[in-house]
Design a protein around this motif. Structure first.
Motif, mmCIF file in Angstrom:
data_model
loop_
_atom_site.group_PDB
_atom_site.id
_atom_site.type_symbol
_atom_site.label_atom_id
_atom_site.label_comp_id
_atom_site.label_asym_id
_atom_site.label_seq_id
_atom_site.Cartn_x
_atom_site.Cartn_y
_atom_site.Cartn_z
ATOM 1 N N THR A 92 46.880 38.439 39.496
ATOM 2 C CA THR A 92 45.673 39.305 38.403
ATOM 3 C C THR A 92 46.433 40.888 39.705
ATOM 4 N N SER A 93 45.986 40.866 41.201
ATOM 5 C CA SER A 93 46.345 41.998 42.032
ATOM 6 C C SER A 93 47.943 41.875 41.293
ATOM 7 N N GLU A 113 40.632 39.025 36.555
ATOM 8 C CA GLU A 113 40.882 37.242 37.102
ATOM 9 C C GLU A 113 39.303 36.547 36.389
ATOM 10 N N ARG A 115 44.703 35.704 51.313
ATOM 11 C CA ARG A 115 45.047 34.573 50.522
ATOM 12 C C ARG A 115 46.972 33.814 50.653
ATOM 13 N N LYS A 159 45.687 32.542 40.053
ATOM 14 C CA LYS A 159 45.069 34.019 39.352
ATOM 15 C C LYS A 159 44.879 35.149 40.137
ATOM 16 N N THR A 160 44.446 34.976 41.291
ATOM 17 C CA THR A 160 44.221 36.011 41.992
ATOM 18 C C THR A 160 45.818 36.977 42.679
ATOM 19 N N ILE A 168 38.183 37.839 40.734
ATOM 20 C CA ILE A 168 39.003 38.159 42.506
ATOM 21 C C ILE A 168 37.640 38.670 43.023
#
Length: 457
Positions: free
Chosen positions: A129-130, A169, A320, A125-126, A149
């Motif tokens: 989304t980024s 997110e 991450r 997801k992160t 996020i």
């Protein structure tokens, strides 16, 4: 927007849970002149740092350390994502027919008409989304990257407008408490068992995640991972236009990988965008993240040149699974944001190379059994530090691990890892624990790791 001056008294809102999103929600409700009752099971002493942020507010009453008995004069409850919705107190609120929503729903109702893009799933997801946020920013859109996020959606209220895009997110916890929230584009990346302590069954977990498309209609889009059977099986429940992506099958009406490893968009017309080898993010999991981002950006009418440019240059999210350095064919990766065993499991499952895992930190009473069971055959050596080092070591030995090193700090952890690593190993910092025993935050911990890695000769 809500009609707070409606009637003989101002509306009274009960806010449950003083997390980061809770603080933002309180500040915005206070600006609206709402009477706010803040409730948290933690006491005043435990919350003193957060309460300092709110001491200038005028319309706030606090009930801390316990849940209130009397909720008769409450008009609405806003619940923080970390508060389970099956608590007896939450059930009492529902049974009293008091509307219960979360911060995302609150922000959606207060927003001034921006375009919402919602992204959910268990993994990725992160990053997705980024990546989507970077594509929209590069296309010169007024873009806000918000939600799970780390940036509360409600902080965009009063700033974002109908020309803005909110790339959001969304966790299962956030989606559980939506009601009218409707993204123009939604995306579901994948489903694996997660947060079973909260959702209890995979079916409940999927149901919570599926609320992302609940209010969409045929004017909207839903981007779905065709390769994930549980995601694919949602097909008939979705009213939005469906855009599938697949790295395993050439599909009509979606995004796929062809026999030459080219990423193809086959929606309105067939377009070969770029080759898999041109992506800046390595690995099949990131290929899926990139395909999801392509689908989202394409249906949002972003220029293909912009999409391609970002896919070729995008760097991993800081802390991450962040690539730090290759030294003598040893790859160093910073996953300091892996602050629980589940996050670390996802990190180690991302690599098909032998792993030297640096783990340990603040003891949150987590079980490391599942992590170490999955780590067998993937992690060749454990390098342990912090408060949980002896706990993880004990569990690891019970699972049959033999190569275990205990170190006193990050400098020694990096030095030891490098000394025992051989060609093609991955030295992965993914602590499975919070940072607070040794560091102010996971960001400081990750920066310390990177500094020590970059100082290696």
């Amino acid at each position: 927007m809500w009609g707070y001056k409606n009637g003989p008294r101002r509306k009274k809102v009960l806010l449950i849970g003083l997390a980061k999103t809770g603080v933002s929600a309180i500040k915005h409700l206070d600006k609206l002149g709402v009477n706010i009752v803040v409730n948290d099971i933690k006491d005043k002493e435990q919350l003193k740092d957060i309460l300092c942020e709110l001491e200038q507010l005028n319309n706030v009453e606090y009930i801390l350390g316990y849940h209130p008995e009397n909720i008769d004069d409450i008009d609405m409850a806003v619940v923080s994502p970390g508060v389970p919705l099956d608590l007896p107190f939450i059930i009492k609120i529902k049974e009293a027919n008091i509307e219960l929503i979360g911060e995302v729903e609150l922000a959606y109702r207060l927003s001034n008409g921006p375009t919402f893009i919602g992204i959910t799933g268990t993994n990725g997801k992160t990053t997705t989304t980024s990546l989507v946020g970077e594509i929209f920013k590069t296309a010169n859109c007024d873009t806000y990257i918000v939600g799970n996020i780390g940036n509360p959606v409600i902080d965009t209220v009063g700033v974002a407008n109908e020309k803005s895009v909110l790339v959001t997110e969304l966790s299962s916890f956030q989606l559980e408490s939506i009601d009218t929230f409707r993204p123009k584009v939604s995306a579901i990346l994948n489903f694996t068992e997660d947060h079973m302590n909260r959702h209890h069954t995979i079916e409940n977990y999927i149901e919570a995640k599926s609320k992302i498309f609940m209010n969409q209609n045929s004017d909207d889009f839903c981007v779905l991972n065709y390769d994930d059977e549980k995601v694919r099986n949602l097909d008939e429940k979705i009213k939005a236009k469906k855009i599938f992506f697949s790295r395993k099958k050439q599909i009509d009406g979606g995004v796929y990988l062809d026999e030459n490893n080219n990423i193809v968009i086959d929606v309105d017309e067939k377009v070969t965008l770029l080759n898999k080898s041109e992506l800046s993010l390595p690995g099949d999991h990131n290929l899926e993240n990139c395909m999801a981002a392509i689908g989202i950006a394409y249906v949002s009418n972003i220029d293909l040149k912009v999409i391609k440019k970002v896919l070729k240059s995008f760097a991993a999210v800081v802390h991450r699974q962040e690539f730090v350095r290759n030294l003598n064919d040893i790859m160093f990766v910073n996953d300091s944001k892996g602050t629980n065993p589940d996050s670390t499991i996802k990190a180690i499952e991302s690599y098909d190379r032998p792993i030297i895992l640096i783990a340990g930190g603040k003891d949150k009473q987590s079980s490391f059994d599942e992590l170490l069971e999955i780590a067998k055959g993937r992690v060749k050596t454990l390098v342990l530090l912090g408060e949980t080092a002896p706990i993880i070591e004990k569990c690891a030995k019970e699972k049959g691990f033999e190569n275990i090193y205990r170190v006193k700090d990050m400098k020694e952890a990096v030095k030891t890892s490098y000394e025992i690593a051989v060609k093609d190993d991955v030295v992965l910092l993914s602590p499975a624990c919070a940072s607070w025993d040794m560091y102010k935050s996971f960001e400081v911990r990750g920066d310390d790791f990177k500094d020590n890695v970059n100082n290696l000769k």
